[in-house]
Design a protein around this motif. Structure first.
Motif, PDB file in Angstrom:
ATOM      1  N   LYS A   1       0.828  -1.207   0.000  1.00 41.30           N
ATOM      2  CA  LYS A   1       0.000   0.000   0.000  1.00 41.30           C
ATOM      3  C   LYS A   1       0.861   1.256   0.000  1.00 41.30           C
ATOM      4  CE  LYS A   1      -4.136  -1.867   2.173  1.00 41.30           C
ATOM      5  NZ  LYS A   1      -5.072  -1.767   3.303  1.00 41.30           N
ATOM      6  N   THR A   2       1.963   1.219   0.736  1.00 50.48           N
ATOM      7  CA  THR A   2       2.859   2.371   0.779  1.00 50.48           C
ATOM      8  C   THR A   2       3.525   2.586  -0.577  1.00 50.48           C
ATOM      9  OG1 THR A   2       3.256   1.929   3.118  1.00 50.48           O
ATOM     10  CG2 THR A   2       4.795   3.395   2.018  1.00 50.48           C
ATOM     11  N   ALA A   3       3.920   1.507  -1.223  1.00 49.11           N
ATOM     12  CA  ALA A   3       4.518   1.621  -2.556  1.00 49.11           C
ATOM     13  C   ALA A   3       3.499   2.186  -3.548  1.00 49.11           C
ATOM     14  CB  ALA A   3       5.024   0.266  -3.030  1.00 49.11           C
ATOM     15  N   ALA A   4       2.259   1.755  -3.452  1.00 47.90           N
ATOM     16  CA  ALA A   4       1.205   2.281  -4.330  1.00 47.90           C
ATOM     17  C   ALA A   4       0.979   3.768  -4.074  1.00 47.90           C
ATOM     18  CB  ALA A   4      -0.088   1.500  -4.129  1.00 47.90           C
ATOM     19  N   ALA A   5       1.019   4.177  -2.815  1.00 46.53           N
ATOM     20  CA  ALA A   5       0.856   5.596  -2.488  1.00 46.53           C
ATOM     21  C   ALA A   5       2.017   6.420  -3.032  1.00 46.53           C
ATOM     22  CB  ALA A   5       0.736   5.773  -0.976  1.00 46.53           C
ATOM     23  N   ALA A   6       3.226   5.867  -2.997  1.00 51.41           N
ATOM     24  CA  ALA A   6       4.389   6.571  -3.539  1.00 51.41           C
ATOM     25  C   ALA A   6       4.262   6.743  -5.057  1.00 51.41           C
ATOM     26  CB  ALA A   6       5.670   5.816  -3.193  1.00 51.41           C
ATOM     27  N   VAL A   7       3.794   5.707  -5.737  1.00 44.13           N
ATOM     28  CA  VAL A   7       3.582   5.799  -7.186  1.00 44.13           C
ATOM     29  C   VAL A   7       2.503   6.836  -7.487  1.00 44.13           C
ATOM     30  CG1 VAL A   7       2.741   4.543  -9.226  1.00 44.13           C
ATOM     31  CG2 VAL A   7       4.415   3.478  -7.690  1.00 44.13           C
ATOM     32  N   LEU A   8       1.439   6.833  -6.713  1.00 43.55           N
ATOM     33  CA  LEU A   8       0.374   7.825  -6.892  1.00 43.55           C
ATOM     34  C   LEU A   8       0.925   9.235  -6.725  1.00 43.55           C
ATOM     35  CD1 LEU A   8      -2.624   8.636  -7.202  1.00 43.55           C
ATOM     36  CD2 LEU A   8      -2.818   8.380  -4.721  1.00 43.55           C
ATOM     37  N   PHE A   9       1.763   9.433  -5.726  1.00 44.47           N
ATOM     38  CA  PHE A   9       2.362  10.750  -5.501  1.00 44.47           C
ATOM     39  C   PHE A   9       3.180  11.191  -6.710  1.00 44.47           C
ATOM     40  CE2 PHE A   9       5.672  13.588  -3.959  1.00 44.47           C
ATOM     41  CZ  PHE A   9       4.927  14.522  -3.257  1.00 44.47           C
ATOM     42  N   LEU A  10       3.977  10.284  -7.255  1.00 43.95           N
ATOM     43  CA  LEU A  10       4.800  10.612  -8.425  1.00 43.95           C
ATOM     44  C   LEU A  10       3.940  10.927  -9.644  1.00 43.95           C
ATOM     45  CD1 LEU A  10       7.613   7.944  -8.048  1.00 43.95           C
ATOM     46  CD2 LEU A  10       7.692  10.365  -7.405  1.00 43.95           C
ATOM     47  N   VAL A  11       2.868  10.158  -9.823  1.00 46.95           N
ATOM     48  CA  VAL A  11       1.963  10.410 -10.951  1.00 46.95           C
ATOM     49  C   VAL A  11       1.281  11.765 -10.786  1.00 46.95           C
ATOM     50  CG1 VAL A  11      -0.173   9.631 -12.052  1.00 46.95           C
ATOM     51  CG2 VAL A  11       1.627   7.998 -11.531  1.00 46.95           C
ATOM     52  N   LEU A  12       0.953  12.131  -9.567  1.00 43.11           N
ATOM     53  CA  LEU A  12       0.343  13.441  -9.320  1.00 43.11           C
ATOM     54  C   LEU A  12       1.310  14.580  -9.639  1.00 43.11           C
ATOM     55  CD1 LEU A  12      -1.768  12.775  -6.112  1.00 43.11           C
ATOM     56  CD2 LEU A  12      -2.585  13.142  -8.444  1.00 43.11           C
ATOM     57  N   CYS A  13       2.607  14.337  -9.498  1.00 40.97           N
ATOM     58  CA  CYS A  13       3.597  15.333  -9.950  1.00 40.97           C
ATOM     59  C   CYS A  13       3.472  15.542 -11.460  1.00 40.97           C
ATOM     60  CB  CYS A  13       5.016  14.879  -9.609  1.00 40.97           C
ATOM     61  SG  CYS A  13       5.432  14.949  -7.863  1.00 40.97           S
ATOM     62  N   GLY A  14       3.292  14.446 -12.197  1.00 45.00           N
ATOM     63  CA  GLY A  14       3.099  14.545 -13.639  1.00 45.00           C
ATOM     64  C   GLY A  14       1.817  15.271 -14.001  1.00 45.00           C
ATOM     65  N   VAL A  15       0.752  14.978 -13.274  1.00 48.89           N
ATOM     66  CA  VAL A  15      -0.533  15.657 -13.520  1.00 48.89           C
ATOM     67  C   VAL A  15      -0.399  17.157 -13.244  1.00 48.89           C
ATOM     68  CG1 VAL A  15      -2.925  15.847 -12.718  1.00 48.89           C
ATOM     69  CG2 VAL A  15      -1.924  13.603 -13.125  1.00 48.89           C
ATOM     70  N   ALA A  16       0.298  17.499 -12.155  1.00 54.34           N
ATOM     71  CA  ALA A  16       0.504  18.919 -11.839  1.00 54.34           C
ATOM     72  C   ALA A  16       1.264  19.612 -12.959  1.00 54.34           C
ATOM     73  CB  ALA A  16       1.257  19.058 -10.511  1.00 54.34           C
ATOM     74  N   GLN A  17       2.243  18.928 -13.533  1.00 59.42           N
ATOM     75  CA  GLN A  17       3.000  19.512 -14.644  1.00 59.42           C
ATOM     76  C   GLN A  17       2.117  19.693 -15.870  1.00 59.42           C
ATOM     77  OE1 GLN A  17       6.114  20.768 -14.707  1.00 59.42           O
ATOM     78  NE2 GLN A  17       5.690  21.401 -16.805  1.00 59.42           N
ATOM     79  N   LEU A  18       1.320  18.689 -16.187  1.00 57.89           N
ATOM     80  CA  LEU A  18       0.444  18.793 -17.364  1.00 57.89           C
ATOM     81  C   LEU A  18      -0.585  19.909 -17.213  1.00 57.89           C
ATOM     82  CD1 LEU A  18      -0.246  15.082 -18.334  1.00 57.89           C
ATOM     83  CD2 LEU A  18       0.955  16.795 -19.675  1.00 57.89           C
ATOM     84  N   PHE A  19      -1.167  20.062 -16.039  1.00 54.26           N
ATOM     85  CA  PHE A  19      -2.217  21.061 -15.843  1.00 54.26           C
ATOM     86  C   PHE A  19      -1.675  22.483 -15.758  1.00 54.26           C
ATOM     87  CE2 PHE A  19      -5.319  17.819 -13.924  1.00 54.26           C
ATOM     88  CZ  PHE A  19      -5.971  17.672 -15.126  1.00 54.26           C
ATOM     89  N   THR A  20      -0.483  22.661 -15.197  1.00 51.54           N
ATOM     90  CA  THR A  20      -0.001  24.034 -14.989  1.00 51.54           C
ATOM     91  C   THR A  20       0.882  24.533 -16.119  1.00 51.54           C
ATOM     92  OG1 THR A  20       1.851  23.212 -13.668  1.00 51.54           O
ATOM     93  CG2 THR A  20      -0.136  23.889 -12.480  1.00 51.54           C
ATOM     94  N   GLU A  21       1.946  23.841 -16.406  1.00 50.64           N
ATOM     95  CA  GLU A  21       2.911  24.301 -17.402  1.00 50.64           C
ATOM     96  C   GLU A  21       2.769  23.595 -18.739  1.00 50.64           C
ATOM     97  OE1 GLU A  21       5.236  26.804 -16.961  1.00 50.64           O
ATOM     98  OE2 GLU A  21       4.143  27.127 -15.092  1.00 50.64           O
TER      99      GLU A  21
END
Length: 183
Positions: free
Chosen positions: A111-131
């Motif tokens: 579960k912790t590994a899945a949460a870490a992957v989710l966090f990294l993917v959210l970094c990508g989403v933040a990049q796509l939405f903002t810049e």
């Protein structure tokens, strides 16, 4: 007859003394186990308090109240993970506390590994939405932009954008990131 009674008494005494020694060993083992348990509990509390202090320092740094050192910490965090740097201290503390409280539990590690992957993917989403994605932007430029302007997804988000958009296009990148989040 008296000779036959004497060995029985000595055998009885041996078993009684053996029982006393055995109960003394058991009692000593219990005391040692209790002391180790208490010691382990204190160590766990100390680790959690240190992690909480680190998370608070990171959070204060990210919002700009950490002085010179905090400003440097903030620039690095923003450059690496962009807007998700604001959430990182909280996620770090919760994940660490979750792992400590579930020590040895394989499902907790998954579960912790899945949460870490989710966090990294959210970094990508933040990049796509903002810049967004620009074809000639390098990872160093993603770092610089996120660090200076406190926006985007940092190097992590930039790497995810570069890899997904160059392979699948913008719409494909959004679809893939949404699917990873849902899974």
């Amino acid at each position: 007859m008296a000779a036959s009674n004497t060995p029985k008494k000595s055998t009885t005494k041996r078993s009684t003394s053996a029982k006393k020694k055995s109960s003394a060993r058991t009692s000593a083992k219990k005391n040692t186990a209790e002391k180790q348990s208490i010691s382990s509990g204190f160590q766990t509390e100390i680790v959690l308090l240190v992690l909480m202090a680190a998370a608070i320092i990171l959070m204060v740094s990210c919002i700009g109240l950490g002085g010179t050192v905090g400003g440097s910490i903030s620039k690095v965090l923003m450059g690496v993970m962009g807007l998700m740097a604001y959430v990182f201290p909280i996620v770090l503390f919760i994940m660490a506390a979750f792992l400590i409280s579930n020590k040895g539990n394989v499902l907790a590690y998954k579960k912790t590994a899945a949460a870490a992957v989710l966090f990294l993917v959210l970094c990508g989403v933040a990049q796509l939405f903002t810049e967004g994605y620009q074809e000639r932007t390098t990872l160093l430029e993603y770092y610089r932009i996120s660090s200076e302007y406190r926006t985007g997804g940092g190097v992590v988000g930039g790497a995810i954008c570069i890899s997904t958009i160059s392979a699948f296009g913008t719409i494909g990148a959004y679809v893939i990131l949404v699917l990873v989040i849902l899974v």
